[in-house]
Motif scaffolding. Structure first.
Motif, PDB file in Angstrom:
ATOM      1  N   ILE A 292      19.317  11.618  47.449  1.00  0.00           N
ATOM      2  CA  ILE A 292      19.418  11.902  45.653  1.00  0.00           C
ATOM      3  C   ILE A 292      20.873  12.414  46.692  1.00  0.00           C
ATOM      4  N   VAL A 293      20.588  14.041  46.406  1.00  0.00           N
ATOM      5  CA  VAL A 293      21.190  15.036  47.462  1.00  0.00           C
ATOM      6  C   VAL A 293      22.429  14.165  48.403  1.00  0.00           C
ATOM      7  N   ALA A 294      21.843  13.133  49.356  1.00  0.00           N
ATOM      8  CA  ALA A 294      22.652  12.767  50.086  1.00  0.00           C
ATOM      9  C   ALA A 294      24.124  11.462  49.675  1.00  0.00           C
ATOM     10  N   ILE A 295      23.337  10.689  48.424  1.00  0.00           N
ATOM     11  CA  ILE A 295      24.362   9.597  47.876  1.00  0.00           C
ATOM     12  C   ILE A 295      25.375  10.540  46.453  1.00  0.00           C
ATOM     13  N   VAL A 296      24.486  11.905  46.421  1.00  0.00           N
ATOM     14  CA  VAL A 296      25.677  12.575  45.189  1.00  0.00           C
ATOM     15  C   VAL A 296      26.786  12.963  46.174  1.00  0.00           C
ATOM     16  N   VAL A 297      26.632  13.789  47.157  1.00  0.00           N
ATOM     17  CA  VAL A 297      27.630  14.405  48.013  1.00  0.00           C
ATOM     18  C   VAL A 297      28.222  13.150  49.364  1.00  0.00           C
ATOM     19  N   PHE A 298      27.707  12.338  49.724  1.00  0.00           N
ATOM     20  CA  PHE A 298      29.179  11.819  50.575  1.00  0.00           C
ATOM     21  C   PHE A 298      28.532  10.238  50.007  1.00  0.00           C
ATOM     22  N   PHE A 299      28.916   9.683  49.332  1.00  0.00           N
ATOM     23  CA  PHE A 299      29.187   8.774  48.772  1.00  0.00           C
ATOM     24  C   PHE A 299      29.036   8.618  46.727  1.00  0.00           C
ATOM     25  N   PRO A 300      30.448  10.128  46.427  1.00  0.00           N
ATOM     26  CA  PRO A 300      30.864   9.488  45.192  1.00  0.00           C
ATOM     27  C   PRO A 300      30.971   8.454  44.647  1.00  0.00           C
ATOM     28  N   GLU A 301      32.031   7.880  45.222  1.00  0.00           N
ATOM     29  CA  GLU A 301      32.874   6.398  45.221  1.00  0.00           C
ATOM     30  C   GLU A 301      31.941   5.129  45.623  1.00  0.00           C
ATOM     31  N   GLY A 302      30.662   5.306  46.130  1.00  0.00           N
ATOM     32  CA  GLY A 302      29.473   4.766  46.274  1.00  0.00           C
ATOM     33  C   GLY A 302      30.141   3.463  47.771  1.00  0.00           C
ATOM     34  N   ILE A 303      29.071   2.951  48.445  1.00  0.00           N
ATOM     35  CA  ILE A 303      29.613   2.302  49.435  1.00  0.00           C
ATOM     36  C   ILE A 303      30.820   1.085  49.192  1.00  0.00           C
ATOM     37  N   MET A 304      30.028   0.626  48.318  1.00  0.00           N
ATOM     38  CA  MET A 304      31.858  -0.222  47.534  1.00  0.00           C
ATOM     39  C   MET A 304      33.287   0.158  48.387  1.00  0.00           C
ATOM     40  N   GLY A 305      33.449   1.507  47.074  1.00  0.00           N
ATOM     41  CA  GLY A 305      34.443   2.040  46.815  1.00  0.00           C
ATOM     42  C   GLY A 305      34.733   2.723  48.591  1.00  0.00           C
ATOM     43  N   TRP A 306      33.658   2.670  49.425  1.00  0.00           N
ATOM     44  CA  TRP A 306      34.360   3.910  50.727  1.00  0.00           C
ATOM     45  C   TRP A 306      34.851   2.723  51.880  1.00  0.00           C
ATOM     46  N   LEU A 307      34.154   1.444  51.617  1.00  0.00           N
ATOM     47  CA  LEU A 307      34.481   0.237  52.641  1.00  0.00           C
ATOM     48  C   LEU A 307      35.993  -0.327  51.567  1.00  0.00           C
ATOM     49  N   ARG A 308      36.213   0.195  50.095  1.00  0.00           N
ATOM     50  CA  ARG A 308      37.296  -0.988  50.248  1.00  0.00           C
ATOM     51  C   ARG A 308      38.811   0.377  50.451  1.00  0.00           C
ATOM     52  N   ALA A 309      38.511   1.659  50.355  1.00  0.00           N
ATOM     53  CA  ALA A 309      39.363   2.443  50.857  1.00  0.00           C
ATOM     54  C   ALA A 309      39.623   1.939  52.270  1.00  0.00           C
ATOM     55  N   ARG A 310      38.962   1.925  53.597  1.00  0.00           N
ATOM     56  CA  ARG A 310      38.958   1.657  54.656  1.00  0.00           C
ATOM     57  C   ARG A 310      39.208  -0.033  55.317  1.00  0.00           C
ATOM     58  N   ASN A 311      38.658  -0.735  54.194  1.00  0.00           N
ATOM     59  CA  ASN A 311      38.378  -1.684  54.842  1.00  0.00           C
ATOM     60  C   ASN A 311      39.807  -2.963  53.231  1.00  0.00           C
ATOM     61  N   PRO A 312      40.761  -2.766  52.971  1.00  0.00           N
ATOM     62  CA  PRO A 312      40.997  -3.077  51.286  1.00  0.00           C
ATOM     63  C   PRO A 312      41.365  -4.780  51.428  1.00  0.00           C
ATOM     64  N   GLY A 313      41.746  -4.567  52.770  1.00  0.00           N
ATOM     65  CA  GLY A 313      41.705  -6.308  52.954  1.00  0.00           C
ATOM     66  C   GLY A 313      40.427  -6.967  52.719  1.00  0.00           C
ATOM     67  N   TRP A 314      39.432  -6.129  52.908  1.00  0.00           N
ATOM     68  CA  TRP A 314      38.815  -7.458  52.643  1.00  0.00           C
ATOM     69  C   TRP A 314      37.941  -7.969  50.885  1.00  0.00           C
ATOM     70  N   PHE A 315      39.087  -7.230  50.190  1.00  0.00           N
ATOM     71  CA  PHE A 315      38.674  -7.218  48.604  1.00  0.00           C
ATOM     72  C   PHE A 315      39.818  -7.575  48.265  1.00  0.00           C
ATOM     73  N   GLY A 316      40.828  -8.336  49.588  1.00  0.00           N
ATOM     74  CA  GLY A 316      42.240  -9.340  49.115  1.00  0.00           C
ATOM     75  C   GLY A 316      43.167  -8.164  47.765  1.00  0.00           C
ATOM     76  N   GLU A 317      42.961  -7.198  49.048  1.00  0.00           N
ATOM     77  CA  GLU A 317      44.168  -6.592  48.759  1.00  0.00           C
ATOM     78  C   GLU A 317      45.392  -6.133  50.028  1.00  0.00           C
ATOM     79  N   VAL A 318      45.891  -6.585  49.807  1.00  0.00           N
ATOM     80  CA  VAL A 318      47.309  -6.446  50.496  1.00  0.00           C
ATOM     81  C   VAL A 318      47.782  -5.055  51.100  1.00  0.00           C
ATOM     82  N   VAL A 319      48.071  -3.806  51.981  1.00  0.00           N
ATOM     83  CA  VAL A 319      48.753  -3.023  52.793  1.00  0.00           C
ATOM     84  C   VAL A 319      49.519  -2.959  53.679  1.00  0.00           C
ATOM     85  N   GLU A 320      50.857  -3.313  53.357  1.00  0.00           N
ATOM     86  CA  GLU A 320      51.760  -3.267  53.857  1.00  0.00           C
ATOM     87  C   GLU A 320      51.817  -2.157  55.274  1.00  0.00           C
TER      88      GLU A 320
END
Length: 329
Positions: A292-320
């Motif tokens: 529970i502590v690890a979830i709150v500390v290391f994943f404040p934006e959740g796994i999907m938020g963490w993945l979106r920040a590192r791989n926006p293309g997976w979510f249909g976002e275009v990064v120039e």
């Protein structure tokens, strides 16, 4: 296009795996059934807590009402088991939605930590009330009716019921989030004062969101009571310290405010929890607390938020990509 195809493929894969799972892993049917319950818990909590921004700790109230309503109807019914079960689930849904409609205008006028504390009190009060109510078994709980057939057959039946409910919840929410309803509850999360200034009836939408959560939680109560074979007011029906908290954690772990985030969070949380109970017996609650502590500390934006920040293309976002050689005229 690629992300849409990948998403559709993932959905079909989950559907096929869900249908085949009881036959691929017959020794784990009960655990897999509870996995779909966890998915339903996380999805329904996220309607209010993630999409709308109201952190509720009282959603377990609706699940408990469903467990008791279905169990009591079955015990007093002369219908067959399956007819009484589905009739009880329908009654449970009505009771849960009615409770949300009655309590919503009172509770949802509160905001922030006041709302969270008020909802926490709802679950605690319900557990104590049912524990003192002898007509529903009091603190000793009640034994629900059991379906005919062998134990493996019963477990498979409840697995498919809970799988169907989780799937219905996912599809309903996916549709709802694409409508005006989804836009409004997101507006409430982003800035409720501005949403009200634009003429939106925020209380009406907040109550509707809570009622939508209550609908599926009420439906799930009866099958879980039959699967567990026992309804206890504190440990199952209104288990705020477990189910009530896990709902929040699973949505946060996967990424609240998203559709797939609660699903991913529920799968990971349930798998890790089962591993703790299997390999860390005696220390499982310590390990769960650390998780529970690890979830709150290391994943404040959740796994999907963490993945979106590192791989926006997976979510249909275009990064120039930045142009080489400096700025072009």
């Amino acid at each position: 296009m690629t992300s849409g195809v990948a998403r559709r493929g993932a959905e079909l894969g989950v559907l096929a795996l869900g249908v085949a799972a009881p036959w691929l892993a017959p020794a784990w049917v009960t655990q897999l059934a509870f996995l779909w319950l966890m998915v339903l818990f996380a999805l329904t909590w996220d309607v209010v807590g993630g999409q709308m921004g109201y952190n509720s700790f009282g959603n377990v109230l609706f699940f408990g009402l469903g467990a008791y309503a279905t169990s009591l109807l079955q015990r007093g019914s002369h219908l067959g088991y399956y007819a009484s079960l589905f009739l009880g689930m329908g009654l449970s849904a009505v009771i849960a939605v009615a409770a949300a409609a009655l309590l919503g205008p009172l509770i949802l006028d509160m905001r922030g930590h006041y709302f969270a504390i008020a909802t926490l009190g709802l679950g605690v009060a319900a557990a104590e009330l049912f524990a003192a109510w002898e007509w529903v078994g009091g603190g000793s709980g009640i034994l629900p009716a059991l379906p005919p057939g062998t134990v493996p057959e019963r477990n498979r039946f409840f697995y498919y019921v809970l799988f169907g409910l989780a799937l219905a919840t996912f599809l309903t929410l996916r549709w709802a989030y694409r409508t005006r309803f989804g836009l409004v509850i997101n507006a409430i999360r982003d800035d409720e004062a501005k949403a009200e200034a634009m003429g939106l009836h925020t209380t009406r939408y907040k109550v509707a969101a809570w009622m939508l959560s209550a609908l599926f939680l009420g439906l799930a109560g009866g099958p879980v009571a039959g699967l567990a074979g026992f309804v206890d007011p504190r440990d199952l029906a209104f288990a705020g310290s477990t189910f009530g908290v896990w709902m929040v954690l699973m949505a946060i772990l996967g990424g609240k405010g998203t559709l797939w985030g609660p699903v991913v969070g529920a799968v990971i949380f349930h798998a890790v929890q089962e591993a703790f109970w299997t390999f860390l017996l005696g220390w499982q609650r310590v390990a769960l607390g650390a998780l529970i502590v690890a979830i709150v500390v290391f994943f404040p934006e959740g796994i999907m938020g963490w993945l979106r920040a590192r791989n926006p293309g997976w979510f249909g976002e275009v990064v120039e990509e930045p142009r080489r050689g400096g700025a072009q005229p």
